[in-house]
Design an enzyme around this catalytic site. Sequence first.
Site, PDB file in Angstrom:
ATOM      1  N   GLU A  54      68.471  62.707  -6.312  1.00  0.00           N
ATOM      2  CA  GLU A  54      67.307  62.648  -5.425  1.00  0.00           C
ATOM      3  C   GLU A  54      67.135  63.386  -5.226  1.00  0.00           C
ATOM      4  O   GLU A  54      68.019  63.626  -4.119  1.00  0.00           O
ATOM      5  CB  GLU A  54      68.122  61.328  -4.883  1.00  0.00           C
ATOM      6  CG  GLU A  54      67.135  61.025  -3.220  1.00  0.00           C
ATOM      7  CD  GLU A  54      67.326  61.516  -2.102  1.00  0.00           C
ATOM      8  OE1 GLU A  54      65.831  62.339  -2.431  1.00  0.00           O
ATOM      9  OE2 GLU A  54      67.859  61.435  -1.315  1.00  0.00           O
ATOM     10  N   CYS A  88      64.397  64.825   4.047  1.00  0.00           N
ATOM     11  CA  CYS A  88      63.534  64.665   1.808  1.00  0.00           C
ATOM     12  C   CYS A  88      62.627  63.398   2.409  1.00  0.00           C
ATOM     13  O   CYS A  88      61.806  63.846   2.019  1.00  0.00           O
ATOM     14  CB  CYS A  88      64.598  64.329   0.787  1.00  0.00           C
ATOM     15  SG  CYS A  88      65.327  62.732   1.513  1.00  0.00           S
TER      16      CYS A  88
END
Length: 303
Positions: A54, A88
């Site tokens: 990720e 993020c």
Amino acid sequence: FIPGPAPEVVGQVLKHPEFAALHFTGSTHVFRKLWKDIGNNIENYKSYPRIVGETGGKNFHMVHKTGNATSVVNNTIRSGFEYQGQKCSACSRCYFPDNLWPEIKEGLIAAHARIQSGSVEDFKNFTGPVINQFSFDKIKSYIEWAKSDPESEIIAGGNYDDSVGYFIQPTIIVTTNPKSRTMTEEIFGPIVTIYVYKAEEYEKTLDLVANSSAYALTGALFSQDRYATILGANKLRNAAGNFYINDKCTGAVVGQQPFGGGRASGTNDKAGSAAILSRFVSPRSIKESFVDLEDFVYPSNLV
């Protein structure tokens, strides 16, 4: 648990024949390098390693002409500037319809004026410093670029100070170029860039949102029209692994909503879900027969 310098520790792990899996969270650049390193060592492993990652994002807020302007303002301020934009999933690009833009602009500027920045020890502060000098310099370079770009206008913020801590003022940019640097490149800081589109070009702008970034981590759609919502959800299917309707693009809650994105944002294996468990186990299929085989010939072989 092995603390230490990441390159040295990981380098040794990837050389080991028992290495079986990588579960990574970090930058796209580092993840791609690790994947290449694993591939270069593939003949040394006892099994083919599982790779889950990720990484970054260029997350969006897309607003339909029926969106609630107040909610759009508050969700954009939160998702763009909380944690100094250093998460993020933070919102960094927005697409606002021209019919709502005057109200949204006024609301953003007013909300921005209320943001308090300072020490994390004072809970009145909404933002603190960014993580380090490298991050400060990188974010600052985008602000300076926007100041010199004829297609960009800073309508709020734009200041920075590293005399005591690495402080970047939350910054809102409006651009006439939907493919500008601050609309397409991951910044990882408190900068939100806005592109104002013609309200009647909603479907066309959905395609723009979907194809403007290599990332596909999170995104949000604000709409009070059900047809427009369904159309947007379908058009943006591959633009965000975590998709939000009338909520900020940082809306995932650990333990309640699986998280992960595709494209350059990762392998989209959804951390926090049962699905990711299957990536780290080795299934074994067992067959046991209770009837002895008396001959090898099949019935079709008999004449």
